[in-house]
Motif scaffolding. Structure first.
Motif, short mmCIF file in Angstrom:
data_model
loop_
_atom_site.label_atom_id
_atom_site.label_comp_id
_atom_site.label_asym_id
_atom_site.label_seq_id
_atom_site.Cartn_x
_atom_site.Cartn_y
_atom_site.Cartn_z
N ILE A 6 0.85 -1.19 0.00
CA ILE A 6 0.00 0.00 0.00
C ILE A 6 0.89 1.24 0.00
O ILE A 6 1.73 1.41 0.89
N GLY A 7 0.70 2.11 -0.97
CA GLY A 7 1.41 3.38 -1.01
C GLY A 7 0.64 4.44 -0.25
O GLY A 7 -0.59 4.53 -0.35
N THR A 8 1.38 5.25 0.52
CA THR A 8 0.74 6.28 1.33
C THR A 8 1.70 7.44 1.57
O THR A 8 2.92 7.27 1.53
N ARG A 9 1.16 8.61 1.81
CA ARG A 9 1.96 9.72 2.29
C ARG A 9 2.36 9.43 3.75
O ARG A 9 1.82 8.53 4.38
N GLY A 10 3.31 10.21 4.26
CA GLY A 10 3.89 9.87 5.55
C GLY A 10 3.37 10.61 6.76
O GLY A 10 3.86 10.39 7.87
N SER A 11 2.37 11.46 6.59
CA SER A 11 1.84 12.19 7.75
C SER A 11 1.11 11.23 8.69
O SER A 11 0.72 10.13 8.29
N LYS A 40 6.73 10.54 -0.60
CA LYS A 40 6.58 12.00 -0.50
C LYS A 40 6.04 12.53 -1.82
O LYS A 40 6.58 12.23 -2.88
N THR A 41 4.97 13.31 -1.75
CA THR A 41 4.38 13.89 -2.95
C THR A 41 4.83 15.35 -3.09
O THR A 41 5.41 15.93 -2.17
N LYS A 62 0.09 12.29 -7.48
CA LYS A 62 0.80 11.96 -8.72
C LYS A 62 1.91 10.95 -8.52
O LYS A 62 2.06 9.98 -9.28
N GLU A 63 2.75 11.16 -7.50
CA GLU A 63 3.87 10.24 -7.26
C GLU A 63 3.38 8.84 -6.93
O GLU A 63 3.97 7.83 -7.35
N GLU A 70 4.05 1.65 -12.29
CA GLU A 70 5.34 0.94 -12.36
C GLU A 70 5.33 -0.36 -11.56
O GLU A 70 6.34 -1.04 -11.47
N ASN A 71 4.19 -0.69 -10.95
CA ASN A 71 4.02 -1.91 -10.15
C ASN A 71 4.92 -1.95 -8.92
O ASN A 71 5.23 -3.03 -8.40
N VAL A 72 5.33 -0.78 -8.45
CA VAL A 72 6.11 -0.71 -7.20
C VAL A 72 5.17 -0.87 -6.01
O VAL A 72 5.53 -1.47 -4.99
N ILE A 73 3.97 -0.31 -6.14
CA ILE A 73 2.93 -0.50 -5.13
C ILE A 73 1.70 -1.08 -5.82
O ILE A 73 1.54 -0.96 -7.03
#
Length: 310
Positions: A6-11, A40-41, A62-63, A70-73
């Motif tokens: 799971i991709g997420t921002r870090g806050s 980080k976006t 966007k990031e 790219e199948n990274v997440i």
């Protein structure tokens, strides 16, 4: 065992949201190994400029979308209000979760509500939507851009940089923040599209796309589909002064919206109500209200709002 990233921002708030989805997935699919990847976006990196001046769509997405392609997440979890209404080819919302409280909250160390603020009081907010509606009520208020995560904003209030700040009540509830003096009624402060819901984004051709549907909440799906279509029809982005809120009850949606200049001038406000049975019905309702706004000159107002000098 299937590994899901799971991709997420870090806050702190973004991590709460991602962990909420992570735990939901673990319960639904015990054989999945679910982990988080912090990203980080652009919106996280540029903190000394008001959001509306940075420009562009997808400041907080966007990031994450690039990493999906790219199948990274495998999944990206967003605050739905930050998700653009147009998607990159190949991506889509696999689920929209149940909403928290959609309203905005007033926090202050010394004042109980907006009416009690002194003349020229400094009010911190990241949002042109909030600024527009605050200025409509109190044109004397000094609305100042307040960037950073929730903890940073609260610290700046505590340090006396602001007389009050406005936050989304959903984040306040999720992080169990104390000290809210006043929750702003919808009649006064119409929220952003999608406020208080989470959007779970995924590649449309992913094997897990359909498996995420259990996260959907019907009320939230209907309401936010209506709101997002309203903004899409107006061709408005996430950082323009538009408030729109749909409420789905007993098979009927009531949709209210507002837009105008950040100064609180030249405001358009209207509502519409209809029975709905599908997402398509909800989108049609959102489009119908947007067309009423367009007929009244909404697009010209939004163009001027986007070129507003801060």
């Amino acid at each position: 065992m299937e590994r899901i990233v799971i991709g997420t921002r870090g806050s702190v708030l973004a991590l709460w949201q991602a962990n909420y989805v992570k735990e939901s997935l673990r319960k639904a699919y015990p054989n999945w190994q679910v982990e988080l990847k912090i990203v980080k976006t652009k919106g996280d990196k540029i903190l000394d400029v008001p959001l509306a001046k940075i420009g562009g769509k997808g400041l907080f997405t966007k990031e994450l979308e690039t990493l999906l392609l790219e199948n990274v997440i495998d999944i990206a979890v967003h605050s739905l209000k930050d998700v653009p209404v147009e998607f990159i080819d190949g991506l889509g919302l696999a689920a929209i979760t149940k909403r928290e409280d959609v309203r905005d909250s007033f926090l202050s160390s010394a004042y109980k509500d907006i009416e009690s603020l002194p003349k020229g009081a400094r009010v911190g907010t990241t949002s042109l939507r909030r600024t527009m509606q605050l200025k409509r009520l109190r044109s004397d208020l000094d609305c100042i851009s307040l960037r950073g995560n929730v903890q940073t904003r609260l610290k700046r209030l505590e340090d006396g940089e602001f007389d009050a700040i406005i936050l989304a009540q959903a984040g306040v509830n999720r992080l169990e923040i104390k000290g809210v003096k006043y929750v702003l009624p919808l009649e006064f402060m119409i929220p952003a599209m999608g406020q208080a819901a989470l959007g779970v984004e995924c590649k449309r051709d992913s094997e897990i796309y359909e498996k995420l549907a259990f996260l959907n909440d019907t009320n939230s799906l209907f309401e936010t589909s209506c709101e997002r279509e309203f903004v899409k029809t107006l061709e408005g982005g996430c950082q323009v002064p538009i408030g729109v809120n749909a409420v789905f009850k007993q098979g009927c949606i009531t949709l209210r919206a507002i837009l105008g200049l950040p100064s609180g001038e030249e405001i358009l406000e209207d509502s519409i109500e209809s029975k709905v049975e599908s997402v398509e019905d909800c989108q049609n309702l959102g489009r119908a209200l947007a067309l009423k706004f367009i007929a009244l000159g909404a697009k010209d107002i939004l163009i001027r709002a986007q070129n507003w000098e801060f």
